[in-house]
Scaffold this motif. Sequence first.
Motif, PDB file in Angstrom:
ATOM      1  N   PRO A  22      25.816  13.339  43.741  1.00 53.41           N
ATOM      2  CA  PRO A  22      27.188  12.825  44.075  1.00 53.41           C
ATOM      3  C   PRO A  22      27.800  13.132  45.261  1.00 53.41           C
ATOM      4  N   PRO A  23      28.693  12.074  45.727  1.00 52.89           N
ATOM      5  CA  PRO A  23      29.207  12.641  47.135  1.00 52.89           C
ATOM      6  C   PRO A  23      30.150  13.745  47.038  1.00 52.89           C
ATOM      7  N   TYR A  24      30.042  14.590  48.059  1.00 54.56           N
ATOM      8  CA  TYR A  24      30.922  15.908  47.760  1.00 54.56           C
ATOM      9  C   TYR A  24      31.749  16.222  49.024  1.00 54.56           C
ATOM     10  N   ASN A  49      39.810  15.038  51.025  1.00 56.60           N
ATOM     11  CA  ASN A  49      40.984  15.686  50.616  1.00 56.60           C
ATOM     12  C   ASN A  49      40.443  16.160  49.065  1.00 56.60           C
ATOM     13  N   PHE A  50      40.995  17.122  48.662  1.00 55.98           N
ATOM     14  CA  PHE A  50      40.369  17.800  47.381  1.00 55.98           C
ATOM     15  C   PHE A  50      40.722  16.932  46.265  1.00 55.98           C
ATOM     16  N   GLN A  51      41.672  16.628  46.065  1.00 58.39           N
ATOM     17  CA  GLN A  51      42.047  15.354  44.862  1.00 58.39           C
ATOM     18  C   GLN A  51      40.934  14.238  44.793  1.00 58.39           C
ATOM     19  N   SER A  52      40.646  13.837  46.015  1.00 54.88           N
ATOM     20  CA  SER A  52      39.644  12.615  45.802  1.00 54.88           C
ATOM     21  C   SER A  52      38.398  13.382  45.287  1.00 54.88           C
ATOM     22  N   TYR A  53      38.080  14.533  45.839  1.00 55.33           N
ATOM     23  CA  TYR A  53      36.704  15.072  45.334  1.00 55.33           C
ATOM     24  C   TYR A  53      36.919  15.498  43.922  1.00 55.33           C
ATOM     25  N   ILE A  54      37.872  15.950  43.396  1.00 55.27           N
ATOM     26  CA  ILE A  54      38.167  16.019  42.133  1.00 55.27           C
ATOM     27  C   ILE A  54      37.899  14.714  41.083  1.00 55.27           C
TER      28      ILE A  54
END
Length: 388
Positions: free
Chosen positions: A36-38, A42-47
């Motif tokens: 997956p992309p990681y 920003n952290f919210q997009s990552y979540i």
Amino acid sequence: MTFTRHAVLISSITLLLTGCVSSVEGPQYQASEQLPPYLQSNFQSYIQDSRQWLLQHRVFLTGDKSTELAAVAPYELIPKQPNGQGILLVHGLGDSPFSYSDIAADLVSQGYRVRVILLPGHGTRAADLSLVQLKDWQEVVQHHYQLLNNKVDGVWLGGYSTGANLVTSLAYEHPSIKGLLLFSPAFKPKNPLAALSPMASYFVNWESKKKEDNYTRYNSLHMNGAATYYKSAQAVQHDLASHHYDKPTFVMLSEADETIDAAFARDTFSQTFTNPNNQLLWFGESRYPDPRIHTFSMNLPQQHIHSASHVSLIFSPDNPVYKRDGKIRMCFNEQPKGQDCATAAADKVWFSAYGDGDEKHIRARMTWNPYFEQNMQQLNAFLKKNRH
């Protein structure tokens, strides 16, 4: 009879692979197309991206997808009364963010902004560990340290097992990191044959292949995952040998740890981690002259406990999955004749890091810390003392 070096190597690899062949098949043992992309901005997009990826690629083990997703997805906890600092937590090989379900909740109550990431190759299916390289794990830790550092006035790094290797190496690169929280740090494997895993990964796919019935972690281990862990151990040993680490460090170790070389980690703490405020909580019977090492006896027959395990230090006695009568019990292969560990009443089971091989009692792996509340008080006092 004299063996050539080549023959000894082949013999060692054969030992490493003993028991690895299995008839177990299914989607758990078939890798996704890619990782997956990681590296989101920003952290919210990552979540959000991670949860979507998990929904699409995870092989769910139960009908309760929401519970499984909550166990393995990355998350952030924002304190009601922030103290201005943050803590980034990194899980171990085969594990998931569930490893920090108890510790993270305690830390956020102390005012820390807590983020728990998901290492690439985890949370979906055991075969996805075939896709990872060490740089994937290093990059995700580095990236999310930077994102958190942009949000707070100082960042602590926490790592469990393989995660401890990754955060320690990163701390050597970034002097601005406040300090380290290391749980069962896997600086050196207990089994010396682990050194052969990078070579073995070219010839076989699985170090162990088991039925997947634990929704919080993998039971099986892809050989490439084992090799990538070993490379992280090599990298952190190189860092530790380069010079002392003088930032505050808090460590928890089991004397009977069945996975890592606990003595190596303990000696490294005494010799390399030089800050006078450091603490090591040692779960066993030995005592040491280093005043920073505090011993907690695990000879607790009244509680049917023989020893602490690699996994037990990080979980509360109230954890719904891993408490004494929790949802998951890690039974040893050998049991007294006619006894079923999986269905036995919790008060009939003895818990330890490993079985004796000739069991007189029903035995299971120790999966919770009877000193958890006291240890969290010690961790909080350590952090408060070294916050500024």
